[in-house]
Design a protein around this motif. Sequence first.
Motif, PDB file in Angstrom:
ATOM      1  N   LYS A  74       0.858  -1.186   0.000  1.00  0.00           N
ATOM      2  CA  LYS A  74       0.000   0.000   0.000  1.00  0.00           C
ATOM      3  C   LYS A  74       0.888   1.228   0.000  1.00  0.00           C
ATOM      4  CE  LYS A  74      -4.240  -1.597   2.002  1.00  0.00           C
ATOM      5  NZ  LYS A  74      -5.274  -1.389   2.982  1.00  0.00           N
ATOM      6  N   SER A  75       0.347   2.301  -0.522  1.00  0.00           N
ATOM      7  CA  SER A  75       1.072   3.576  -0.497  1.00  0.00           C
ATOM      8  C   SER A  75       1.332   3.972   0.950  1.00  0.00           C
ATOM      9  CB  SER A  75       0.253   4.669  -1.173  1.00  0.00           C
ATOM     10  OG  SER A  75       0.094   4.383  -2.535  1.00  0.00           O
ATOM     11  N   ASP A  76       2.501   4.533   1.202  1.00  0.00           N
ATOM     12  CA  ASP A  76       2.857   4.977   2.541  1.00  0.00           C
ATOM     13  C   ASP A  76       2.424   6.434   2.689  1.00  0.00           C
ATOM     14  OD1 ASP A  76       4.047   5.680   4.962  1.00  0.00           O
ATOM     15  OD2 ASP A  76       5.755   4.359   4.604  1.00  0.00           O
ATOM     16  N   GLU A  77       1.447   6.650   3.567  1.00  0.00           N
ATOM     17  CA  GLU A  77       0.902   7.998   3.752  1.00  0.00           C
ATOM     18  C   GLU A  77       1.931   8.975   4.300  1.00  0.00           C
ATOM     19  OE1 GLU A  77      -0.745   5.277   5.345  1.00  0.00           O
ATOM     20  OE2 GLU A  77      -1.995   4.946   3.571  1.00  0.00           O
ATOM     21  N   SER A  78       3.003   8.453   4.921  1.00  0.00           N
ATOM     22  CA  SER A  78       4.020   9.343   5.473  1.00  0.00           C
ATOM     23  C   SER A  78       4.870   9.983   4.373  1.00  0.00           C
ATOM     24  CB  SER A  78       4.923   8.588   6.460  1.00  0.00           C
ATOM     25  OG  SER A  78       5.717   7.637   5.777  1.00  0.00           O
ATOM     26  N   CYS A  79       4.709   9.517   3.143  1.00  0.00           N
ATOM     27  CA  CYS A  79       5.449  10.100   2.026  1.00  0.00           C
ATOM     28  C   CYS A  79       4.710  11.356   1.560  1.00  0.00           C
ATOM     29  CB  CYS A  79       5.583   9.098   0.880  1.00  0.00           C
ATOM     30  SG  CYS A  79       6.470   9.782  -0.530  1.00  0.00           S
ATOM     31  N   ASP A  80       5.064  12.461   2.175  1.00  0.00           N
ATOM     32  CA  ASP A  80       4.423  13.736   1.861  1.00  0.00           C
ATOM     33  C   ASP A  80       5.511  14.804   1.817  1.00  0.00           C
ATOM     34  OD1 ASP A  80       2.540  15.720   1.421  1.00  0.00           O
ATOM     35  OD2 ASP A  80       2.018  15.902   3.553  1.00  0.00           O
ATOM     36  N   LYS A  91      10.028   6.559   1.953  1.00  0.00           N
ATOM     37  CA  LYS A  91       9.459   5.309   1.475  1.00  0.00           C
ATOM     38  C   LYS A  91       8.100   5.594   0.829  1.00  0.00           C
ATOM     39  CE  LYS A  91       9.124   0.587   2.992  1.00  0.00           C
ATOM     40  NZ  LYS A  91       9.332  -0.349   4.069  1.00  0.00           N
ATOM     41  N   THR A  92       7.893   5.094  -0.374  1.00  0.00           N
ATOM     42  CA  THR A  92       6.645   5.377  -1.091  1.00  0.00           C
ATOM     43  C   THR A  92       5.574   4.320  -0.840  1.00  0.00           C
ATOM     44  OG1 THR A  92       7.469   4.241  -3.046  1.00  0.00           O
ATOM     45  CG2 THR A  92       7.794   6.642  -2.938  1.00  0.00           C
ATOM     46  N   PHE A  93       5.948   3.171  -0.274  1.00  0.00           N
ATOM     47  CA  PHE A  93       5.000   2.092  -0.039  1.00  0.00           C
ATOM     48  C   PHE A  93       5.401   1.319   1.203  1.00  0.00           C
ATOM     49  CE2 PHE A  93       8.488   0.409  -2.426  1.00  0.00           C
ATOM     50  CZ  PHE A  93       8.759  -0.788  -1.801  1.00  0.00           C
ATOM     51  N   ARG A  94       4.477   0.537   1.716  1.00  0.00           N
ATOM     52  CA  ARG A  94       4.795  -0.387   2.804  1.00  0.00           C
ATOM     53  C   ARG A  94       4.257  -1.760   2.424  1.00  0.00           C
ATOM     54  NH1 ARG A  94       0.385   2.352   4.668  1.00  0.00           N
ATOM     55  NH2 ARG A  94      -1.272   1.094   5.574  1.00  0.00           N
ATOM     56  N   THR A  95       5.036  -2.775   2.714  1.00  0.00           N
ATOM     57  CA  THR A  95       4.646  -4.146   2.412  1.00  0.00           C
ATOM     58  C   THR A  95       3.854  -4.690   3.586  1.00  0.00           C
ATOM     59  OG1 THR A  95       6.611  -4.455   1.043  1.00  0.00           O
ATOM     60  CG2 THR A  95       5.503  -6.451   1.837  1.00  0.00           C
ATOM     61  N   GLU A  96       2.633  -5.136   3.310  1.00  0.00           N
ATOM     62  CA  GLU A  96       1.770  -5.662   4.356  1.00  0.00           C
ATOM     63  C   GLU A  96       1.856  -7.177   4.476  1.00  0.00           C
ATOM     64  OE1 GLU A  96      -2.110  -4.022   3.564  1.00  0.00           O
ATOM     65  OE2 GLU A  96      -1.537  -2.263   4.757  1.00  0.00           O
ATOM     66  N   LYS A  97       2.206  -7.837   3.372  1.00  0.00           N
ATOM     67  CA  LYS A  97       2.253  -9.286   3.373  1.00  0.00           C
ATOM     68  C   LYS A  97       3.077  -9.726   2.165  1.00  0.00           C
ATOM     69  CE  LYS A  97      -1.140 -12.856   2.398  1.00  0.00           C
ATOM     70  NZ  LYS A  97      -2.559 -13.148   2.258  1.00  0.00           N
ATOM     71  N   ASN A  98       3.753 -10.868   2.285  1.00  0.00           N
ATOM     72  CA  ASN A  98       4.428 -11.430   1.126  1.00  0.00           C
ATOM     73  C   ASN A  98       4.298 -12.933   1.140  1.00  0.00           C
ATOM     74  OD1 ASN A  98       6.860 -12.734   2.288  1.00  0.00           O
ATOM     75  ND2 ASN A  98       7.384 -10.662   2.889  1.00  0.00           N
ATOM     76  N   MET A  99       4.432 -13.539  -0.020  1.00  0.00           N
ATOM     77  CA  MET A  99       4.304 -14.981  -0.139  1.00  0.00           C
ATOM     78  C   MET A  99       5.233 -15.473  -1.228  1.00  0.00           C
ATOM     79  SD  MET A  99       0.955 -17.336  -1.044  1.00  0.00           S
ATOM     80  CE  MET A  99       0.767 -16.706  -2.691  1.00  0.00           C
ATOM     81  N   ASP A 100       6.082 -16.440  -0.907  1.00  0.00           N
ATOM     82  CA  ASP A 100       6.939 -17.098  -1.880  1.00  0.00           C
ATOM     83  C   ASP A 100       6.210 -18.344  -2.385  1.00  0.00           C
ATOM     84  OD1 ASP A 100       9.057 -15.324  -1.555  1.00  0.00           O
ATOM     85  OD2 ASP A 100       9.883 -16.468   0.108  1.00  0.00           O
ATOM     86  N   PHE A 101       6.345 -18.635  -3.670  1.00  0.00           N
ATOM     87  CA  PHE A 101       5.742 -19.854  -4.194  1.00  0.00           C
ATOM     88  C   PHE A 101       6.518 -20.368  -5.387  1.00  0.00           C
ATOM     89  CE2 PHE A 101       3.591 -16.375  -6.341  1.00  0.00           C
ATOM     90  CZ  PHE A 101       3.552 -16.771  -7.660  1.00  0.00           C
TER      91      PHE A 101
END
Length: 105
Positions: A74-80, A91-101
């Motif tokens: 998601k976009s990082d709201e602190s990037c202003d 930082k323009t985004f934050r990673t909320e979840k990741n999955m390797d497959f």
Amino acid sequence: TMLPTLHNCDMSEADCKTTFRPLTELKYCPESLASRAQNDTRRKCHYMDHLSAGQTTGDDNLMLTSRARMLWQKSDESCDPTAQNGYTCKKTFRTEKNMDFYVAD
């Protein structure tokens, strides 16, 4: 066609079916029925077609995906960028979840 298909049919035909092996036959998928080695790493597997798993790299070369990582971001709201922070953004985004497959078959 680059997919394993029943009777070598053309995937653009509506009744054409793939012949991917079941996940139970793929030793790198958790659904595998094969016995596990001590350092066996199994990851969730996904089926991908030739359009999703491959890309041409020029000069008749083809690169195929065998392992991938999906990121939910998601976009990082602190990037202003403002005068107070020197019009910068850490930082323009934050990673909320990741999955390797792995790609099945």
